[in-house]
Motif scaffolding. Structure first.
Motif, PDB file in Angstrom:
ATOM      1  N   HIS A  93       0.838  -1.201   0.000  1.00  0.00           N
ATOM      2  CA  HIS A  93       0.000   0.000   0.000  1.00  0.00           C
ATOM      3  C   HIS A  93       0.873   1.251   0.000  1.00  0.00           C
ATOM      4  CE1 HIS A  93      -2.606   3.164   1.669  1.00  0.00           C
ATOM      5  NE2 HIS A  93      -3.614   2.466   1.166  1.00  0.00           N
TER       6      HIS A  93
ATOM      7  N   THR B 289       2.722   1.683  -3.484  1.00  0.00           N
ATOM      8  CA  THR B 289       1.866   2.125  -4.579  1.00  0.00           C
ATOM      9  C   THR B 289       1.366   3.545  -4.368  1.00  0.00           C
ATOM     10  OG1 THR B 289      -0.007   1.020  -3.500  1.00  0.00           O
ATOM     11  CG2 THR B 289       1.127  -0.187  -5.246  1.00  0.00           C
ATOM     12  N   GLU B 290       1.156   3.931  -3.108  1.00  0.00           N
ATOM     13  CA  GLU B 290       0.701   5.300  -2.838  1.00  0.00           C
ATOM     14  C   GLU B 290       1.782   6.323  -3.154  1.00  0.00           C
ATOM     15  OE1 GLU B 290      -1.173   8.058   0.791  1.00  0.00           O
ATOM     16  OE2 GLU B 290      -0.666   5.949   1.160  1.00  0.00           O
TER      17      GLU B 290
END
Length: 249
Positions: free
Chosen positions: A65, A68-69
């Motif tokens: 997470h 990808t952020e």
């Protein structure tokens, strides 16, 4: 971050000679402590013998997470961070070469601390930047603080290294320990009082968010960790209540 890990690799290169062992000590299974493992494939990994694979799996998802952020590229690029291949699972009070290891759960179930000469490495305990993060249990956390205190007092420890923020030397070590106890005592007192007064969770949460740590308000970015601490302590004090009395995750 990858750039920081590359800098570490450059720093270590002159010391990586055939006569020296290459060890990578993981103090616990949070994602910011395991993400660097694939960058050191020739190093043997050491962890607690109580290493928490379930928490490691959650950490891998959190890392995905995060990456990808923030558009972070890692060596594996496709798929997920692989599980750590553990070469040396160490036990409480075990000595390996110049290191002595101690199980210090509370922050996580698998947290360890270790000494090297007169230096004590404590993972995410006793940071100058953070209040205690109690992700496992309060009794474990308090017991681990006691283990660390005894090591400092009985083992001629002169420097304490936390993995977030600068190290502590001399009397600053005990000051940090006192601050950690003070924060925990404030939360426990709040929960005990609320229990006696039959306060609702929402009331307790509002009071907790007005607490200070080291003379400063709880930083906005750490509010969720502060609330998790409160929830952990609240639930441990209300184990006999119906689950509907607990705050929802």
């Amino acid at each position: 971050m990858p750039g920081e890990i590359a800098a570490l690799r450059s720093f270590l290169k002159p010391y990586e000679i055939p006569s020296r062992s290459r060890l990578l000590i993981l103090t616990h299974s949070h994602f910011d402590h395991i993400a660097g493992v694939p960058y050191f494939p020739e190093y043997a990994v050491m962890t607690s013998s109580a290493w928490d694979r379930d928490n490691e799996e959650r950490a891998i998802r959190q890392l995905e997470h995060f990456d990808t952020e923030f558009y972070v590229d890692r060596p594996w690029k496709q798929g997920s961070l692989p599980f750590a291949k553990i070469h040396y699972p160490v036990h409480h009070h075990e000595t390996v070469g110049p290191f002595q290891f101690f199980h210090t759960p509370g922050h996580t179930l698998d947290s360890i601390s270790f000494t090297y000469k007169n230096v004590l490495f404590v993972g995410d305990y006793l940071s100058s930047l953070e209040f205690p993060f109690i992700n496992a249990s309060l009794p474990d956390y308090k017991h681990s603080l006691q283990v660390i205190t005894e090591l400092v007092q009985q083992s001629s420890i002169t420097t304490l290294v936390s993995q977030h923020g600068p190290p502590a030397d001399g009397t600053e070590i005990l000051t940090r320990i006192d601050s950690a106890h003070g924060y925990i005592d404030d939360l426990c007192h709040l929960v005990e009082t609320a229990k006696q007064q039959h306060d609702a969770w929402s009331d307790v949460l509002a009071q907790a968010n007005s607490l200070f740590y080291q003379g400063r308000p709880i930083p906005l970015g750490l509010k969720s960790a502060h609330e998790r601490n409160l929830k952990t302590i609240w639930e441990e004090y209300h184990q006999s209540l119906h689950p509907s009395s607990f705050p929802k995750s």
